[in-house]
Design a protein around this motif. Structure first.
Motif, mmCIF file in Angstrom:
data_model
loop_
_atom_site.group_PDB
_atom_site.id
_atom_site.type_symbol
_atom_site.label_atom_id
_atom_site.label_comp_id
_atom_site.label_asym_id
_atom_site.label_seq_id
_atom_site.Cartn_x
_atom_site.Cartn_y
_atom_site.Cartn_z
ATOM 1 N N TYR A 1 60.774 3.358 40.663
ATOM 2 C CA TYR A 1 61.536 2.386 40.446
ATOM 3 C C TYR A 1 62.594 2.710 39.410
ATOM 4 O O TYR A 1 62.408 4.017 38.600
ATOM 5 C CB TYR A 1 61.098 1.051 39.828
ATOM 6 N N TYR B 1 50.763 0.524 24.471
ATOM 7 C CA TYR B 1 51.442 1.790 24.320
ATOM 8 C C TYR B 1 51.733 2.112 23.013
ATOM 9 O O TYR B 1 51.913 1.171 22.193
ATOM 10 C CB TYR B 1 52.578 2.019 25.450
ATOM 11 N N ALA C 1 56.283 2.542 40.743
ATOM 12 C CA ALA C 1 55.704 1.139 40.755
ATOM 13 C C ALA C 1 54.226 1.121 41.054
ATOM 14 O O ALA C 1 53.590 2.158 41.394
ATOM 15 C CB ALA C 1 56.655 0.457 41.915
ATOM 16 N N ASN C 2 53.792 -0.072 40.874
ATOM 17 C CA ASN C 2 52.223 -0.079 41.259
ATOM 18 C C ASN C 2 51.387 0.755 40.356
ATOM 19 O O ASN C 2 50.327 1.021 40.906
ATOM 20 C CB ASN C 2 52.166 -0.198 42.651
ATOM 21 N N GLN C 3 51.836 1.097 39.206
ATOM 22 C CA GLN C 3 51.012 2.063 38.396
ATOM 23 C C GLN C 3 51.051 1.698 37.121
ATOM 24 O O GLN C 3 51.933 2.029 36.147
ATOM 25 C CB GLN C 3 51.646 3.514 38.523
ATOM 26 N N ALA C 4 50.268 0.530 36.588
ATOM 27 C CA ALA C 4 50.265 0.134 35.619
ATOM 28 C C ALA C 4 49.744 0.826 34.245
ATOM 29 O O ALA C 4 48.924 1.979 34.774
ATOM 30 C CB ALA C 4 49.363 -1.111 35.296
ATOM 31 N N GLY C 5 50.157 1.095 33.322
ATOM 32 C CA GLY C 5 49.878 2.003 31.983
ATOM 33 C C GLY C 5 50.837 3.254 32.198
ATOM 34 O O GLY C 5 50.197 4.093 31.531
ATOM 35 N N THR C 6 51.584 3.418 32.820
ATOM 36 C CA THR C 6 52.371 4.637 33.195
ATOM 37 C C THR C 6 53.249 5.025 32.178
ATOM 38 O O THR C 6 53.992 3.938 31.610
ATOM 39 C CB THR C 6 53.166 4.761 34.491
ATOM 40 N N ALA C 7 53.347 5.927 31.273
ATOM 41 C CA ALA C 7 54.188 6.398 30.432
ATOM 42 C C ALA C 7 55.488 6.379 30.597
ATOM 43 O O ALA C 7 55.989 6.591 31.839
ATOM 44 C CB ALA C 7 53.880 7.600 29.873
ATOM 45 N N LEU C 8 56.382 5.772 30.102
ATOM 46 C CA LEU C 8 58.041 5.657 30.065
ATOM 47 C C LEU C 8 58.336 7.005 29.551
ATOM 48 O O LEU C 8 58.009 7.303 28.388
ATOM 49 C CB LEU C 8 58.624 4.555 29.451
ATOM 50 N N TYR D 1 48.071 -4.134 28.813
ATOM 51 C CA TYR D 1 48.259 -2.654 28.615
ATOM 52 C C TYR D 1 49.246 -2.314 27.362
ATOM 53 O O TYR D 1 49.932 -3.172 26.946
ATOM 54 C CB TYR D 1 49.076 -2.067 29.530
#
Lengths: 112, 117
Positions: A32, B33, A93-100, B31
């Motif tokens: 996204y 961070y 998408a569909n990947q919770a907890g992913t770093a920005l 979650y």
């Protein structure tokens, strides 16, 4: 993660429409496109996100061409309070907890 | 509107001291961070946390860093032995399990400015 490229800075005047373009040539199918805004000494704030075509909310519009290799954030009739740094990010998408992963962003300066 | 809160807003500490930065994420988020931003530089990811364990961490998040959710509301970042280069703004963020559009909007707190002298 797809790398994004956007202008370092932009200047505008109150009442004008501002378009900030971001390129993300290596965007993946599940990615996204997300834009955040950051005022000095504050945390980033989510503005808008999209996958393809056009998305509009009360703050901005996001235009994404069919090939999704770029996107344009459009801010209608900016005011002085829109002076901030705007970040274009690509996130799975569909990947919770992913770093920005933030780049340097575009510093928008709005003058009267 | 629910928001992420962080305390303190500014922390001054001496090199070598331990600091704990505190965050209260949005209540129904799962979650959590930590990010940091050195003055004049970009926002950098440190760690993400879910279900009482680290789900992802960056190279910055070395052994001197640790995170904890000591109770049902707080989320903390501990720096065991601070260095001058740890001086930065530290942002906590949280996100829901699944966004309605399929992505995970992260809500950031106002930050804690850490100054190491």
């Amino acid at each position: 993660l797809a790398k994004t490229t956007q202008p370092i800075s932009m200047d505008s005047y109150e009442g004008q429409e501002v378009n900030i373009t971001c390129s993300h040539n290596n965007i993946a199918t599940n990615d996204y496109i997300t834009w955040y805004q950051q005022f000095p000494s504050q945390g980033p704030r989510f503005i808008i996100q999209g996958y393809k075509t056009k998305v509009t909310n009360e703050v901005a519009s996001l235009f994404i061409p069919a090939d999704r290799k770029s996107s344009t954030l459009s801010l209608p009739r900016v005011s002085l309070s829109d002076t901030a740094v705007y970040y274009c990010l690509v996130a799975q998408a569909n990947q919770a907890g992913t770093a920005l992963i933030f780049g340097k962003g575009t510093t928008l300066s709005v003058s009267s | 509107e629910p928001e992420v809160t962080q305390t303190p807003s500014h922390q001054v500490t001496q090199m070598g001291q331990e600091v704990i930065l505190r965050c209260v994420p949005i209540s129904n988020h799962l979650y959590f961070y930590w990010y940091r931003q050195i003055l004049g530089q970009k926002v950098e990811f440190l760690v993400s946390f879910y279900n009482n364990e680290i789900s992802e961490k960056s190279e910055i998040f070395d052994d001197q860093f640790s995170v904890e959710r000591p109770d049902g509301s707080n989320f903390t970042l501990k720096i065991r032995s601070t260095k001058l280069e740890d001086s930065a703004m530290y942002f906590c963020a949280s996100s829901a399990l699944r966004g309605t559009s399929g992505s995970y909007e992260q809500y950031f707190g106002p930050g804690t400015r850490l100054t190491v002298t």
